[in-house]
Write an enzyme that holds these catalytic residues in place. Structure first.
Site, PDB file in Angstrom:
ATOM      1  N   HIS A 185      20.025   9.847   3.416  1.00 10.32           N
ATOM      2  CA  HIS A 185      20.508   8.509   3.088  1.00 10.32           C
ATOM      3  C   HIS A 185      20.994   7.708   4.286  1.00 10.32           C
ATOM      4  CE1 HIS A 185      20.070  10.020  -0.923  1.00 10.32           C
ATOM      5  NE2 HIS A 185      20.518   8.912  -1.456  1.00 10.32           N
ATOM      6  N   ARG A 212      40.914  -3.828 -15.617  1.00 14.44           N
ATOM      7  CA  ARG A 212      41.211  -2.578 -14.908  1.00 14.44           C
ATOM      8  C   ARG A 212      40.509  -1.355 -15.512  1.00 14.44           C
ATOM      9  NH1 ARG A 212      46.511  -5.034 -14.767  1.00 14.44           N
ATOM     10  NH2 ARG A 212      46.966  -5.753 -12.647  1.00 14.44           N
ATOM     11  N   GLU A 248      14.460  11.403  -4.743  1.00 10.54           N
ATOM     12  CA  GLU A 248      15.771  12.015  -4.968  1.00 10.54           C
ATOM     13  C   GLU A 248      15.636  13.404  -5.571  1.00 10.54           C
ATOM     14  OE1 GLU A 248      18.766  11.166  -4.158  1.00 10.54           O
ATOM     15  OE2 GLU A 248      18.673   9.036  -3.641  1.00 10.54           O
ATOM     16  N   ARG A 286      30.535  16.826  -1.804  1.00  6.32           N
ATOM     17  CA  ARG A 286      29.654  15.804  -2.366  1.00  6.32           C
ATOM     18  C   ARG A 286      28.829  15.090  -1.301  1.00  6.32           C
ATOM     19  NH1 ARG A 286      30.952  11.538  -7.257  1.00  6.32           N
ATOM     20  NH2 ARG A 286      29.008  10.383  -7.106  1.00  6.32           N
ATOM     21  N   HIS A 294      14.584   2.306  -3.091  1.00  5.28           N
ATOM     22  CA  HIS A 294      15.534   3.301  -2.588  1.00  5.28           C
ATOM     23  C   HIS A 294      14.903   4.682  -2.388  1.00  5.28           C
ATOM     24  CE1 HIS A 294      19.341   5.187  -1.749  1.00  5.28           C
ATOM     25  NE2 HIS A 294      19.199   6.009  -2.773  1.00  5.28           N
ATOM     26  N   GLU A 336      34.098  12.494  -3.196  1.00  9.53           N
ATOM     27  CA  GLU A 336      33.370  12.647  -1.927  1.00  9.53           C
ATOM     28  C   GLU A 336      34.300  12.905  -0.749  1.00  9.53           C
ATOM     29  OE1 GLU A 336      29.662  10.549   0.491  1.00  9.53           O
ATOM     30  OE2 GLU A 336      30.337   9.676  -1.394  1.00  9.53           O
ATOM     31  N   LYS A 340      23.428  17.865  -9.396  1.00  7.94           N
ATOM     32  CA  LYS A 340      24.366  16.795  -9.055  1.00  7.94           C
ATOM     33  C   LYS A 340      25.684  16.984  -9.784  1.00  7.94           C
ATOM     34  CE  LYS A 340      24.870  11.926  -8.105  1.00  7.94           C
ATOM     35  NZ  LYS A 340      24.228  10.608  -7.981  1.00  7.94           N
ATOM     36  N   LYS A 363      29.521   6.826  -9.107  1.00  6.56           N
ATOM     37  CA  LYS A 363      29.581   5.856  -8.014  1.00  6.56           C
ATOM     38  C   LYS A 363      29.046   4.514  -8.506  1.00  6.56           C
ATOM     39  CE  LYS A 363      29.125   8.505  -3.727  1.00  6.56           C
ATOM     40  NZ  LYS A 363      28.253   8.695  -2.544  1.00  6.56           N
ATOM     41  N   ASN A 387      24.060  13.066   0.268  1.00  5.15           N
ATOM     42  CA  ASN A 387      23.606  11.974   1.125  1.00  5.15           C
ATOM     43  C   ASN A 387      22.481  12.395   2.072  1.00  5.15           C
ATOM     44  OD1 ASN A 387      25.486  10.045   0.129  1.00  5.15           O
ATOM     45  ND2 ASN A 387      27.086  10.976   1.378  1.00  5.15           N
ATOM     46  N   HIS A 444      19.461   4.031   4.287  1.00  2.07           N
ATOM     47  CA  HIS A 444      20.202   2.779   4.186  1.00  2.07           C
ATOM     48  C   HIS A 444      19.908   1.860   5.366  1.00  2.07           C
ATOM     49  CE1 HIS A 444      23.404   4.714   1.342  1.00  2.07           C
ATOM     50  NE2 HIS A 444      22.296   4.381   0.713  1.00  2.07           N
TER      51      HIS A 444
END
Length: 362
Positions: free
Chosen positions: A248, A121, A185, A241, A265, A237, A227, A143, A245, A252
């Site tokens: 993106h 955990r 980026e 936030r 990417h 998010e 960032k 993330k 994206n 994606h």
């Protein structure tokens, strides 16, 4: 050396950026309340070059860490690899204070972070990104995830590292293509947040492309600052936030449409930013000059502005399977008035999206 702090209350941490961070990393280990045993997760490209160096640094800091290598590439960001790492953690007898270090690019960081978030955990997690893309993007913000055959990053968590170490010397072994993909980026941060930074990138393209120390340190630090500022206000998010994206949604879809093999990417994000800028222009949110500035800088930084091996119908369908889509509504991050400002909109017509896709397909 530059230090950027990500302010998240008890989850706050520091990003160390500079040349030869040996002493900083050793001192960090000595001060941390880690267990004696740890794990370094890396890949078959980075491990043979830097795995032994990191292992020796950790040993100097009092930590015995095994090196665990995964095959290089996006296909390793999978539940199969995740399970294999869990098995090895159990076999080694790692406990709740045993740290996991991510040594490599974004695939390694995402996979190692998800493993750290899940094992018992949650165990301590430290990022040591070795690619420009990972340094300015995936290693900052917490993330972590693995992919599913039906979509990218659909299985994951928000899990912050204890620290991030970005050694600029370790960028020297990167292929040129990997430098360019990181710039995708970096350009994004200028578009969404800081017109002055966008201008800096335009005025220093040659030094940036050649990774000159001063320019590289500044652009990485400024990217991390932007960032960090966004993440500090919206860790999970729920609002702001989402501006990270930009580009993106289309990216994606391109990655999925091409089997995660044709484009890395940052390249997909570059094409996705042209798509988002095209939609912004079509909706009257920016003028032709702003659109051209974005497309031209992307092109100058040796990044693609057109995608091959895709078709409009498949791309359009794919955007509705993105994790940012809720109740069938796509959240588009669009330019808003000028470079340096963006807005989030769900009111984008199918016609504008498909016209932008058509423009961005070779």
């Amino acid at each position: 050396m530059r230090i950027v702090t990500v302010e998240l209350g008890e989850n706050s941490y520091e990003i160390y950026i500079g040349n030869d961070l040996h002493s900083e990393l050793v001192e960090f280990c000595k001060k941390s309340s880690f267990s004696r045993l740890g794990l370094i997760i890396t890949d078959t490209n980075v491990g043979p070059i830097y795995g032994g160096k990191l292992k020796d640094m950790l040993a100097e800091g009092g930590l015995e860490a095994e090196i665990y290598e995964i095959p290089a590439g996006e296909s390793s960001k999978s539940l199969k690899q995740f399970e294999a790492i869990m098995t090895r953690c159990i076999e080694l007898g790692l406990d709740r204070k045993s740290p996991i270090f991510a040594l490599g690019g974004g695939v390694v960081g995402d996979l190692a972070g998800f493993a750290a978030a899940s094992y018992m955990r949650g165990v301590p997690f430290v990022q040591v990104p070795t690619s420009l893309l990972a340094q300015v993007d995936s290693s900052v913000g917490g993330k972590v995830a693995v992919n599913h055959p039906l979509g990218k990053n659909l299985i994951g968590a928000f899990y912050q590292p204890k620290a991030v170490f970005m050694d600029l010397d370790w960028l020297r072994t990167l292929p040129k293509r990997e430098i360019y993909t990181g710039l995708g980026e970096i350009i994004k941060y200028g578009i969404i947040y800081d017109r002055g930074f966008f201008k800096y990138l335009k005025e220093n393209t040659n030094d940036i492309l050649n990774l000159k120390d001063e320019e590289t340190a500044y652009m990485i630090a400024r990217s991390c600052e932007i960032k960090a500022a966004v993440v500090s206000e919206d860790e999970k998010e729920s609002g702001l936030r989402a501006i990270l994206n930009f580009g993106h949604t289309m990216a994606h879809a391109i990655e999925k449409n091409t089997g995660y093999t044709r484009y890395n990417h940052g390249e997909a994000v570059a094409i996705g930013m042209v798509c988002a800028a095209h939609i912004s222009r079509a909706m009257g949110l920016v003028d032709e000059e702003a659109f051209a500035e974005v497309e031209n800088l992307i092109r100058i930084m040796q990044l693609p502005v057109r995608a091959q091996g895709c078709d409009i119908d498949t791309l359009y369908e794919a955007i509705f399977h993105d994790k940012k889509t809720v109740n069938g509504q796509v959240k588009w991050v669009l330019m808003d008035g000028e470079i340096g400002k963006v807005r989030i909109s769900k009111e984008v017509s199918e016609e504008d999206v498909k016209n932008a896709m058509k423009y961005c397909l070779a």
